[in-house]
Write a protein that holds these residues in place. Structure first.
Motif, PDB file in Angstrom:
ATOM      1  N   UNK A 268       1.377   8.677  -3.143  1.00  0.00           N
ATOM      2  CA  UNK A 268       0.357   9.726  -3.236  1.00  0.00           C
ATOM      3  C   UNK A 268      -0.993   9.257  -2.688  1.00  0.00           C
ATOM      4  N   UNK A 269      -1.143   7.921  -2.445  1.00  0.00           N
ATOM      5  CA  UNK A 269      -2.384   7.427  -1.838  1.00  0.00           C
ATOM      6  C   UNK A 269      -2.390   7.628  -0.320  1.00  0.00           C
ATOM      7  N   UNK A 270      -1.243   7.975   0.263  1.00  0.00           N
ATOM      8  CA  UNK A 270      -1.103   8.072   1.709  1.00  0.00           C
ATOM      9  C   UNK A 270      -0.968   9.539   2.125  1.00  0.00           C
ATOM     10  N   UNK A 271      -1.591   9.890   3.245  1.00  0.00           N
ATOM     11  CA  UNK A 271      -1.427  11.233   3.780  1.00  0.00           C
ATOM     12  C   UNK A 271      -0.028  11.391   4.388  1.00  0.00           C
ATOM     13  N   UNK A 272       0.537  12.555   4.216  1.00  0.00           N
ATOM     14  CA  UNK A 272       1.918  12.823   4.635  1.00  0.00           C
ATOM     15  C   UNK A 272       2.094  12.592   6.132  1.00  0.00           C
ATOM     16  N   UNK A 273       3.085  11.721   6.460  1.00  0.00           N
ATOM     17  CA  UNK A 273       3.438  11.496   7.850  1.00  0.00           C
ATOM     18  C   UNK A 273       2.524  10.578   8.623  1.00  0.00           C
ATOM     19  N   UNK A 274       1.488  10.040   8.009  1.00  0.00           N
ATOM     20  CA  UNK A 274       0.539   9.154   8.694  1.00  0.00           C
ATOM     21  C   UNK A 274       0.956   7.692   8.473  1.00  0.00           C
ATOM     22  N   UNK A 275       1.042   6.936   9.560  1.00  0.00           N
ATOM     23  CA  UNK A 275       1.393   5.515   9.434  1.00  0.00           C
ATOM     24  C   UNK A 275       0.138   4.703   9.098  1.00  0.00           C
ATOM     25  N   UNK A 276       0.202   3.953   8.014  1.00  0.00           N
ATOM     26  CA  UNK A 276      -0.890   3.076   7.597  1.00  0.00           C
ATOM     27  C   UNK A 276      -0.471   1.620   7.843  1.00  0.00           C
ATOM     28  N   UNK A 277      -1.415   0.819   8.263  1.00  0.00           N
ATOM     29  CA  UNK A 277      -1.155  -0.611   8.477  1.00  0.00           C
ATOM     30  C   UNK A 277      -1.991  -1.393   7.478  1.00  0.00           C
ATOM     31  N   UNK A 278      -1.313  -2.104   6.585  1.00  0.00           N
ATOM     32  CA  UNK A 278      -2.009  -2.956   5.615  1.00  0.00           C
ATOM     33  C   UNK A 278      -1.846  -4.408   6.053  1.00  0.00           C
ATOM     34  N   UNK A 279      -2.841  -5.223   5.745  1.00  0.00           N
ATOM     35  CA  UNK A 279      -2.820  -6.638   6.131  1.00  0.00           C
ATOM     36  C   UNK A 279      -3.210  -7.482   4.933  1.00  0.00           C
ATOM     37  N   UNK A 280      -2.753  -8.742   4.956  1.00  0.00           N
ATOM     38  CA  UNK A 280      -3.050  -9.652   3.858  1.00  0.00           C
ATOM     39  C   UNK A 280      -3.194 -11.064   4.400  1.00  0.00           C
ATOM     40  N   UNK A 281      -4.094 -11.823   3.800  1.00  0.00           N
ATOM     41  CA  UNK A 281      -4.199 -13.247   4.072  1.00  0.00           C
ATOM     42  C   UNK A 281      -4.400 -13.959   2.749  1.00  0.00           C
TER      43      UNK A 281
END
Length: 638
Positions: A268-281
Motif C-alpha cells: 500500500x506504500x507503492x503506487x499501482x504498477x509503478x516500479x520502485x528501486x530501493x537501495x541499501x548499504x
C-alpha cells in the motif's frame, strides 16, 4: 669454548664445556665471573670438560639494582679461571628476555585479532583462547572463537566467533604463563604486558560483499521482505533509501526509519504498477562501508504470486557448483491460489565485460548464458567466470497466465590457487645431482572447465617460484662454491643439483614452491631429509575407495572419515628385496608397524609392513577436517 651461551634474565643453571684446562681440577678450583657478579660452580667432570654453573641474574651481572632486561637480549662476558693454575677462558653469555606484546590489531574485516609479539616464542599450534587471552567480557570474542599461534610463535591469531563484541580501544592481555622465547630459553612471561595492549583498528578497514534478495512484484495488500545477504560474523548497520521515489511517496520516508538487514515494504506504500528501486548499504563496526546494492519492486492490483530468490551463504566460487532456489507464496489479495511453474535465466550483469581466458566457460555480455526450470536452479562448476557479476532472473507463472518475477545479482570470486609438489616430504641423497622437483599438478580451479580438464590445461598461466631453506637455522640454502642464495628456474618442474649446495651438517632442507597468477598465490612446502647414502626413488600410488577428491599428483586425498577406505602401494625400482614400514600420523594418532595396538585388525587388514597398505576409516576416530600423513620407509635387504 667460543660459542655463545644463553640463559633467561633471572639466570639459573647452565652447563658449559671447557677445553685446554689442566688435569686434576675440581669444581672448587674453578672461579667464575659473569659481568660484575660471581657464579657458583656446582660440579666439574674432568673427563668430559663439562662444568655445571649457577649463573646470576642479569641485574646482578650489571652491578645490582632494579635494572631489568629492556632489550630483546643483552650479552655479558663470562670468565672461568682454573684457580692457581693460571689458566682462564672467556665466552659471551647472552641473557634472553621473554617475549612482549608489540601490537594488538584487527584485520581489515574485523574477523581476526592478531596479538603480535616482538620476537619468536615457544608457543605453537592451536590453543584454548580462554587460557591465553584476557578480554573485557565473556562475549568479547564471540561464540566458539579459535586461537592459533603462527609465524614461529611470534603472533597469536584469534578468529572471532559469531556475535563478538570486542571493539578498537578496549584492552586485551596475553596470559603468557608458559610463554618463553623460542627454544624455551627465557624466563616465563607470566602476564605479558607489552606497551601495546589496546586493540587497534585495522590500517585499512574492509567491508564484506553484500547482495539483496526479495520479490520483484507483490499485490497491494501484501508485504515484501527485501533482505540483505552477507557473510559476516557481526551485524552491520544498514541505511535504506528509495532511488526513484517522487515527492509525496510514502516509501521513501518509511525506508529512512529502517536500519536492520531486512526492509519490510507494504504494497500500500507503492503506487499501482509503478516500479520502485530501493537501495541499501551497510556499515561495519570498524566503519567500513559496503557497496550500495539495489532492488526493484512493483505493486500490482491483480494479485500476482509473490516469489523470491534464495542464495546460499557466500562467497561464491566459479569452481564450485551453485544451487539457487525460490520461495513462493500467494498474494493475500488472491481469491484462489494458482499452481506455479518456474523459468530461470542467467546473464552477465550490465556493464560487465568478459576476459577471454580460454577455459571453455560460458561467457556473454547482455545475453542469456543458461536457462533452467523448476524450483531450484543448478549452476554447474566452471560454468560461470570467477571475478564476474551475474544477474539471475526468475519468472513464475500460474495456470491462468498470471505471472511474477524476481531477480538477484551475485558476484563470483576467483578460487584460491592450489599448489602441489609431487612426492611430498621424503628422504633424498644429499649428493644427488639431478633431483626432480615437480609442481606441475598445481592448478587454478577457475581454469578447469571441462575442455581444459581434457587437455590438462588447469595450470594455464601459472607462474612458479622455488625456494630452499635449511631446517636447522631457517636460513636460505646457498651454493657451496660462491655462497650465493640457491635459485632455480621459474618452471613447474626443476632439476636440482643437491651436490652443489652447502649442506654439510644439515639433516634436512625445506623446499617451497609459490604458485601465482595475477593477485592470487598459493604455497606448498615439503621437507627433504638428507641421507649420506644413495636413496632409491619411491612413490606412493593411491587406489582410494569412497575417496571424495584426489588432486592428480598432489600427494593429497580427501576421504570420508566414517566410511572411507584407502588402498596405497609403494612403487620402487625393481631388482631388490625390499622391506616396508608404513606410518599414519595426525591429530591424536601415531600408528606405526609396532604400534597398532588398540585398533581393530580390520582397520589395517594388510598390516603395515607389506608393499600395500589398506586403511579402513571406521572406528579410527579421525578428526573431520584434520590432516593425516601416510608415509612409508622402504629399505633394501640386499
Amino acid at each position: 669454548g667460543a660459542s655463545v651461551c644463553q640463559v633467561g634474565a633471572s639466570g639459573g643453571p647452565l652447563a658449559v664445556r671447557l677445553s685446554g684446562f689442566p688435569g686434576g681440577l675440581t669444581a672448587q678450583d674453578l672461579s667464575t665471573t659473569v659481568g660484575e657478579a660471581t657464579a657458583a660452580v656446582l660440579a666439574y667432570d674432568e673427563s668430559t670438560g663439562e662444568a655445571s654453573i649457577v649463573v646470576p641474574s642479569y641485574a646482578d651481572a650489571r652491578g645490582g639494582g632494579d635494572e631489568g632486561l629492556a632489550s630483546v637480549e643483552e650479552e655479558v662476558v663470562m670468565t672461568i679461571a682454573g684457580g692457581g693454575a693460571g689458566v682462564a677462558g672467556a665466552t659471551v653469555l647472552r641473557y634472553v628476555r621473554a617475549p612482549l606484546v608489540s601490537s594488538v590489531r584487527f584485520n581489515g574485516m574485523g574477523s581476526v585479532l592478531a596479538i603480535t609479539l616482538d620476537k619468536a616464542s615457544n608457543a605453537e599450534g592451536r590453543v584454548e583462547c580462554g587460557e591465553w587471552v584476557r578480554v573485557p567480557a565473556a562475549s568479547s570474542l564471540g561464540d566458539s572463537p579459535e586461537c592459533r599461534w603462527v609465524s614461529e610463535g611470534s603472533a597469536l591469531e584469534v578468529a572471532m566467533g559469531f556475535n563478538a563484541s570486542l571493539v578498537p580501544g578496549e584492552s586485551v592481555a596475553l596470559l603468557g604463563v608458559a610463554l618463553r622465547s623460542a627454544g624455551g630459553i627465557s624466563d616465563a612471561s607470566g602476564v605479558v604486558e607489552g606497551a601495546a595492549t589496546v586493540v587497534a583498528a585495522p590500517l585499512v578497514p574492509e567491508a564484506p560483499v553484500v547482495g539483496v534478495t526479495g520479490p520483484s512484484v507483490i499485490g497491494q495488500c501484501d508485504v515484501a521482505a527485501v533482505a540483505v545477504e552477507v557473510a559476516a560474523s557481526r551485524d552491520l548497520v544498514y541505511h535504506w533509501v528509495c532511488l526513484t521515489c517522487e515527492e509525496g511517496d510514502e516509501l521513501g520516508a518509511r525506508l529512512a526509519e529502517m536500519s536492520s538487514g531486512t526492509a519490510e515494504i507494504q504494497g500500500e506504500w507503492l503506487r499501482d504498477g509503478v516500479e520502485y528501486v530501493v537501495a541499501v548499504e551497510g556499515r561495519t563496526f570498524l566503519g567500513a562501508l559496503t557497496q550500495r546494492v539495489s532492488h526493484a519492486l512493483t505493486a500490482r492490483s491483480d494479485a500476482p504470486p509473490i516469489v523470491a530468490i534464495s542464495l546460499p551463504p557466500g562467497p561464491y566460487l566459479a569452481s564450485l557448483p551453485l544451487y539457487v532456489s525460490t520461495s513462493a507464496s500467494f498474494s493475500a489479495c488472491a481469491l484462489v491460489p494458482a499452481r506455479l511453474t518456474y523459468r530461470w535465466f542467467v546473464s552477465r550483469a550490465a556493464g560487465q565485460s568478459s576476459e577471454a581466458s580460454g577455459n571453455g566457460n560460458a561467457k556473454a555480455n547482455g545475453r542469456v548464458l543458461m536457462e533452467g526450470t523448476g524450483a531450484v536452479l543448478h549452476v554447474p562448476e566452471n560454468t560461470l567466470e570467477g571475478g564476474a557479476s551475474y544477474e539471475v532472473l526468475l519468472l513464475a507463472s500460474g495456470e491462468a497466465g498470471e505471472g511474477s518475477r524476481a531477480s538477484v545479482s551475485l558476484t563470483l570470486q576467483q578460487s584460491p590457487l592450489q599448489a602441489a609438489i609431487a612426492g611430498g616430504s621424503r628422504t633424498v641423497f644429499r649428493r644427488e645431482t639431478s633431483l626432480l622437483l615437480n609442481a606441475s599438478a598445481s592448478l587454478d580451479p577457475d581454469a578447469c572447465g571441462r575442455a581444459m580438464r581434457r587437455s590438462g590445461g588447469c595450470s594455464a598461466g601459472l607462474a612458479y617460484t622455488w625456494s630452499c631453506t635449511l631446517s636447522s637455522s631457517r636460513q636460505p640454502c646457498r651454493v657451496a662454491s660462491d655462497k650465493s642464495v640457491a635459485a632455480w628456474a621459474g618452471e613447474a618442474a626443476v632439476s636440482v643439483d643437491m651436490a652443489s649446495l652447502a649442506l654439510a651438517g644439515e639433516a634436512a632442507v625445506e623446499v617451497e614452491v609459490r604458485v601465482s597468477k595475477g593477485k592470487r598465490f598459493a604455497t606448498r612446502s615439503v621437507v627433504l631429509s638428507l641421507s649420506d647414502e644413495p636413496v632409491a626413488p619411491v612413490r606412493i600410488l593411491w587406489r582410494g575407495e569412497r575417496v571424495l577428491a584426489s588432486p592428480s599428483g598432489s600427494g593429497e586425498i580427501r576421504v570420508d572419515v566414517d566410511t572411507g577406505r584407502v588402498v596405497a602401494s609403494a612403487e620402487g625400482p625393481p631388482g631388490a628385496n625390499w622391506s616396508y614400514a608404513w606410518r599414519l600420523v595426525g591429530p591424536g594418532m601415531n600408528v606405526t608397524v609396532t604400534g597398532t595396538q588398540g585398533f581393530p585388525q580390520g582397520n589395517f587388514p594388510a598390516g603395515l609392513s607389506a608393499r600395500e597398505v589398506v586403511v579402513n576409516m571406521q572406528n579410527l576416530s579421525m578428526a573431520p577436517g584434520g590432516k593425516y600423513r601416510l608415509a612409508v620407509e622402504v629399505v633394501t635387504n640386499e
